[in-house]
Design a protein around this motif. Structure first.
Motif, PDB file in Angstrom:
ATOM      1  N   ILE A   1       0.841  -1.207   0.000  1.00  0.00           N
ATOM      2  CA  ILE A   1       0.000   0.000   0.000  1.00  0.00           C
ATOM      3  C   ILE A   1       0.876   1.256   0.000  1.00  0.00           C
ATOM      4  O   ILE A   1       0.586   2.226  -0.702  1.00  0.00           O
ATOM      5  CB  ILE A   1      -0.947   0.000   1.232  1.00  0.00           C
ATOM      6  CG1 ILE A   1      -2.032  -1.053   1.062  1.00  0.00           C
ATOM      7  CG2 ILE A   1      -1.558   1.378   1.455  1.00  0.00           C
ATOM      8  CD1 ILE A   1      -3.091  -0.730   0.032  1.00  0.00           C
TER       9      ILE A   1
ATOM     10  N   ALA B   1       0.880   3.981  -2.934  1.00  0.00           N
ATOM     11  CA  ALA B   1       0.583   5.392  -2.655  1.00  0.00           C
ATOM     12  C   ALA B   1       1.707   6.287  -3.176  1.00  0.00           C
ATOM     13  O   ALA B   1       1.443   7.356  -3.744  1.00  0.00           O
ATOM     14  CB  ALA B   1       0.390   5.604  -1.152  1.00  0.00           C
TER      15      ALA B   1
ATOM     16  N   ASP C   1      -4.888  10.929  -7.132  1.00  0.00           N
ATOM     17  CA  ASP C   1      -5.459  10.826  -5.788  1.00  0.00           C
ATOM     18  C   ASP C   1      -6.075   9.433  -5.702  1.00  0.00           C
ATOM     19  O   ASP C   1      -7.187   9.194  -6.174  1.00  0.00           O
ATOM     20  CB  ASP C   1      -6.519  11.909  -5.579  1.00  0.00           C
ATOM     21  CG  ASP C   1      -7.132  11.869  -4.177  1.00  0.00           C
ATOM     22  OD1 ASP C   1      -7.145  10.787  -3.546  1.00  0.00           O
ATOM     23  OD2 ASP C   1      -7.614  12.922  -3.733  1.00  0.00           O
ATOM     24  N   ILE C   2      -5.312   8.514  -5.124  1.00  0.00           N
ATOM     25  CA  ILE C   2      -5.694   7.105  -5.134  1.00  0.00           C
ATOM     26  C   ILE C   2      -7.002   6.862  -4.380  1.00  0.00           C
ATOM     27  O   ILE C   2      -7.811   6.021  -4.775  1.00  0.00           O
ATOM     28  CB  ILE C   2      -4.528   6.255  -4.580  1.00  0.00           C
ATOM     29  CG1 ILE C   2      -4.716   4.787  -4.914  1.00  0.00           C
ATOM     30  CG2 ILE C   2      -4.355   6.444  -3.103  1.00  0.00           C
ATOM     31  CD1 ILE C   2      -3.477   3.963  -4.574  1.00  0.00           C
ATOM     32  N   GLU C   3      -7.234   7.593  -3.312  1.00  0.00           N
ATOM     33  CA  GLU C   3      -8.473   7.419  -2.556  1.00  0.00           C
ATOM     34  C   GLU C   3      -9.671   7.874  -3.389  1.00  0.00           C
ATOM     35  O   GLU C   3     -10.669   7.160  -3.509  1.00  0.00           O
ATOM     36  CB  GLU C   3      -8.408   8.197  -1.245  1.00  0.00           C
ATOM     37  CG  GLU C   3      -9.661   8.003  -0.394  1.00  0.00           C
ATOM     38  CD  GLU C   3      -9.578   8.753   0.934  1.00  0.00           C
ATOM     39  OE1 GLU C   3      -8.601   9.479   1.172  1.00  0.00           O
ATOM     40  OE2 GLU C   3     -10.536   8.607   1.715  1.00  0.00           O
ATOM     41  N   ARG C   4      -9.550   9.045  -3.996  1.00  0.00           N
ATOM     42  CA  ARG C   4     -10.639   9.566  -4.810  1.00  0.00           C
ATOM     43  C   ARG C   4     -10.911   8.638  -5.994  1.00  0.00           C
ATOM     44  O   ARG C   4     -12.053   8.315  -6.311  1.00  0.00           O
ATOM     45  CB  ARG C   4     -10.315  10.981  -5.314  1.00  0.00           C
ATOM     46  CG  ARG C   4     -11.480  11.629  -6.073  1.00  0.00           C
ATOM     47  CD  ARG C   4     -11.040  12.834  -6.887  1.00  0.00           C
ATOM     48  NE  ARG C   4      -9.973  12.549  -7.832  1.00  0.00           N
ATOM     49  CZ  ARG C   4     -10.115  11.846  -8.954  1.00  0.00           C
ATOM     50  NH1 ARG C   4     -11.279  11.361  -9.292  1.00  0.00           N
ATOM     51  NH2 ARG C   4      -9.088  11.638  -9.738  1.00  0.00           N
TER      52      ARG C   4
ATOM     53  N   THR D   1     -10.315   5.463  -6.319  1.00  0.00           N
ATOM     54  CA  THR D   1     -10.891   4.186  -5.900  1.00  0.00           C
ATOM     55  C   THR D   1     -12.360   4.344  -5.517  1.00  0.00           C
ATOM     56  O   THR D   1     -13.211   3.557  -5.941  1.00  0.00           O
ATOM     57  CB  THR D   1     -10.086   3.603  -4.721  1.00  0.00           C
ATOM     58  OG1 THR D   1      -8.719   3.504  -5.110  1.00  0.00           O
ATOM     59  CG2 THR D   1     -10.607   2.230  -4.336  1.00  0.00           C
ATOM     60  N   VAL D   2     -12.647   5.378  -4.739  1.00  0.00           N
ATOM     61  CA  VAL D   2     -14.035   5.608  -4.328  1.00  0.00           C
ATOM     62  C   VAL D   2     -14.899   5.927  -5.545  1.00  0.00           C
ATOM     63  O   VAL D   2     -16.026   5.449  -5.667  1.00  0.00           O
ATOM     64  CB  VAL D   2     -14.116   6.742  -3.274  1.00  0.00           C
ATOM     65  CG1 VAL D   2     -15.555   7.175  -3.044  1.00  0.00           C
ATOM     66  CG2 VAL D   2     -13.469   6.289  -1.977  1.00  0.00           C
TER      67      VAL D   2
ATOM     68  N   SER E   1     -17.245   3.080  -5.451  1.00  0.00           N
ATOM     69  CA  SER E   1     -18.356   3.752  -4.757  1.00  0.00           C
ATOM     70  C   SER E   1     -19.410   2.812  -4.153  1.00  0.00           C
ATOM     71  O   SER E   1     -20.614   2.987  -4.364  1.00  0.00           O
ATOM     72  CB  SER E   1     -19.026   4.757  -5.690  1.00  0.00           C
ATOM     73  OG  SER E   1     -19.640   4.098  -6.779  1.00  0.00           O
TER      74      SER E   1
END
Ligand SMILES: [Zn+2]
Length: 87
Positions: free
Chosen positions: A49, A53, A62-65, A67-68, A72
């Protein structure tokens, strides 16, 4: 957090070098998964991870954005949660 900790060093290594480190870490995770040392497996997950990152930071992702946005809360393919796709 990874940007704060390592972006200056990741920038010097570059995308290709950082990708190669990630690939090495994936190999180490694969080796750890063959055993039963849960602590070692946990550390290898953390390394994968962390390097993922770092690579995302270097490429401006932006890996979080991302992925979500893609997942979602449902499978992007069948749109169900849990996934109902057939293998
Ligand atoms: Zn699915």
């Amino acid at each position: 957090m990874m940007r704060h900790l390592y972006f200056h060093r990741d920038s010097e290594r570059g995308v290709e070098g950082t990708y190669n480190w990630l690939a090495d870490e994936l190999g180490e995770l694969g080796e750890a998964l063959k055993g039963e040392d849960k602590e070692a497996i946990e550390k290898e997950f953390a390394d994968v991870i962390a390097w993922l990152a770092s690579l995302a930071n270097l490429t401006g992702i932006d890996i979080e954005r991302a992925t979500v946005e893609k997942y979602s809360g449902k499978c992007p393919k069948c749109q169900k949660s849990p996934c109902q796709c057939t293998f």
